[in-house]
Design a protein around this motif. Structure first.
Motif, short mmCIF file in Angstrom:
data_model
loop_
_atom_site.label_atom_id
_atom_site.label_comp_id
_atom_site.label_asym_id
_atom_site.label_seq_id
_atom_site.Cartn_x
_atom_site.Cartn_y
_atom_site.Cartn_z
N ALA A 265 -8.33 12.95 -17.87
CA ALA A 265 -8.18 12.60 -16.46
C ALA A 265 -8.95 11.33 -16.08
O ALA A 265 -8.51 10.57 -15.22
CB ALA A 265 -8.62 13.77 -15.58
N GLU A 266 -10.10 11.11 -16.71
CA GLU A 266 -10.92 9.94 -16.35
C GLU A 266 -10.21 8.63 -16.71
O GLU A 266 -10.18 7.70 -15.92
CB GLU A 266 -12.29 10.00 -17.04
N ARG A 267 -9.65 8.58 -17.90
CA ARG A 267 -8.91 7.38 -18.30
C ARG A 267 -7.68 7.18 -17.43
O ARG A 267 -7.37 6.06 -17.02
CB ARG A 267 -8.47 7.49 -19.76
N GLN B 129 -2.10 10.46 -17.55
CA GLN B 129 -2.94 11.52 -18.10
C GLN B 129 -2.36 12.03 -19.42
O GLN B 129 -3.09 12.30 -20.37
CB GLN B 129 -3.09 12.67 -17.11
N GLU B 130 -1.06 12.12 -19.48
CA GLU B 130 -0.42 12.54 -20.72
C GLU B 130 -0.60 11.48 -21.81
O GLU B 130 -0.87 11.81 -22.96
CB GLU B 130 1.07 12.79 -20.47
N PHE C 128 0.83 -1.20 0.00
CA PHE C 128 0.00 0.00 0.00
C PHE C 128 0.87 1.26 0.00
O PHE C 128 0.54 2.25 -0.66
CB PHE C 128 -0.95 0.02 1.20
N GLY C 129 1.97 1.22 0.72
CA GLY C 129 2.88 2.37 0.74
C GLY C 129 3.48 2.65 -0.63
O GLY C 129 3.54 3.80 -1.08
N VAL C 130 3.91 1.60 -1.32
CA VAL C 130 4.48 1.76 -2.66
C VAL C 130 3.41 2.24 -3.64
O VAL C 130 3.66 3.13 -4.46
CB VAL C 130 5.13 0.45 -3.14
N ALA C 131 2.20 1.68 -3.55
CA ALA C 131 1.12 2.11 -4.44
C ALA C 131 0.79 3.59 -4.21
O ALA C 131 0.58 4.34 -5.17
CB ALA C 131 -0.12 1.25 -4.22
N LYS C 132 0.77 4.01 -2.97
CA LYS C 132 0.49 5.43 -2.67
C LYS C 132 1.62 6.31 -3.18
O LYS C 132 1.38 7.37 -3.75
CB LYS C 132 0.29 5.62 -1.17
N TYR C 133 2.85 5.88 -2.99
CA TYR C 133 4.02 6.64 -3.44
C TYR C 133 4.02 6.82 -4.96
O TYR C 133 4.36 7.89 -5.47
CB TYR C 133 5.29 5.93 -2.97
N LEU C 134 3.66 5.78 -5.70
CA LEU C 134 3.69 5.82 -7.16
C LEU C 134 2.43 6.44 -7.77
O LEU C 134 2.42 6.77 -8.95
CB LEU C 134 3.86 4.41 -7.72
N SER C 135 1.38 6.60 -6.98
CA SER C 135 0.09 6.99 -7.52
C SER C 135 0.10 8.34 -8.24
O SER C 135 -0.37 8.46 -9.37
CB SER C 135 -0.95 7.02 -6.40
N THR C 136 0.65 9.38 -7.63
CA THR C 136 0.63 10.71 -8.25
C THR C 136 1.48 10.77 -9.52
O THR C 136 0.99 11.21 -10.56
CB THR C 136 1.06 11.79 -7.24
N PRO C 137 2.74 10.33 -9.49
CA PRO C 137 3.51 10.37 -10.74
C PRO C 137 2.92 9.47 -11.83
O PRO C 137 2.93 9.83 -13.01
CB PRO C 137 4.91 9.89 -10.35
N LEU C 138 2.36 8.35 -11.43
CA LEU C 138 1.75 7.45 -12.40
C LEU C 138 0.52 8.11 -13.03
O LEU C 138 0.33 8.05 -14.24
CB LEU C 138 1.35 6.13 -11.72
N ARG C 139 -0.30 8.76 -12.22
CA ARG C 139 -1.48 9.44 -12.74
C ARG C 139 -1.08 10.55 -13.73
O ARG C 139 -1.70 10.70 -14.78
CB ARG C 139 -2.30 10.03 -11.60
N GLN C 140 -0.03 11.30 -13.40
CA GLN C 140 0.42 12.36 -14.31
C GLN C 140 0.91 11.78 -15.63
O GLN C 140 0.59 12.29 -16.71
CB GLN C 140 1.54 13.17 -13.65
N GLN C 141 1.68 10.72 -15.57
CA GLN C 141 2.19 10.07 -16.77
C GLN C 141 1.04 9.50 -17.60
O GLN C 141 1.01 9.65 -18.83
CB GLN C 141 3.15 8.97 -16.35
#
Length: 125
Positions: A40-42, A34-35, A19-32
């Motif tokens: 944003a939905e996808r 989204q591009e 869960f810690g790793v998933a939370k840590y990667l969540s924001t950069p992964l979402r940004q990548q």
């Protein structure tokens, strides 16, 4: 009782790390994503999907350890063994996620370095 307790503690430690790793990667992964996905939905869907797969893969690897095999080992060794296999699963899923994303990130050729004013290029010499 001891086998159940070491199983639960090993699984809890593994889950906490996942869960810690998933939370840590969540924001950069979402940004990548989204591009790559365009909206944003996808990106939100694929980020959630990746986080679930990171955690589930980790838990499956942690549960593969046979609790009866280490029945004579000290409890700490059992917990470490379960956590070790969970971390192997976590590393495998993170590497797979990185490999898949890397295949979809477009490669842009580097721009040539600027030529100083007054210097001739090879074709002009």
């Amino acid at each position: 009782m001891r086998l159940s307790l070491t199983f639960a503690v090993g699984l809890a430690v593994t889950l906490a790390v996942a869960f810690g790793v998933a939370k840590y990667l969540s924001t950069p992964l979402r940004q990548q994503l989204q591009e790559l996905c365009g909206n944003a939905e996808r990106a939100a869907f694929w980020t959630s999907f990746a986080n679930v797969m990171l955690v589930l893969t980790t838990v499956v690897f942690a549960m593969l350890v046979d609790p009866v095999a280490g029945a004579c080992d000290p409890p700490l060794v059992d917990v470490v063994s379960r956590t070790k296999w969970g971390l192997i699963g976590l590393a495998s899923s993170v590497l797979m996620l990185g490999w898949i994303l890397g295949r979809f990130i477009p490669r842009v050729p580097a721009l040539p370095a600027a030529i100083p004013a007054g210097q001739k290029t090879r074709g002009e010499i």
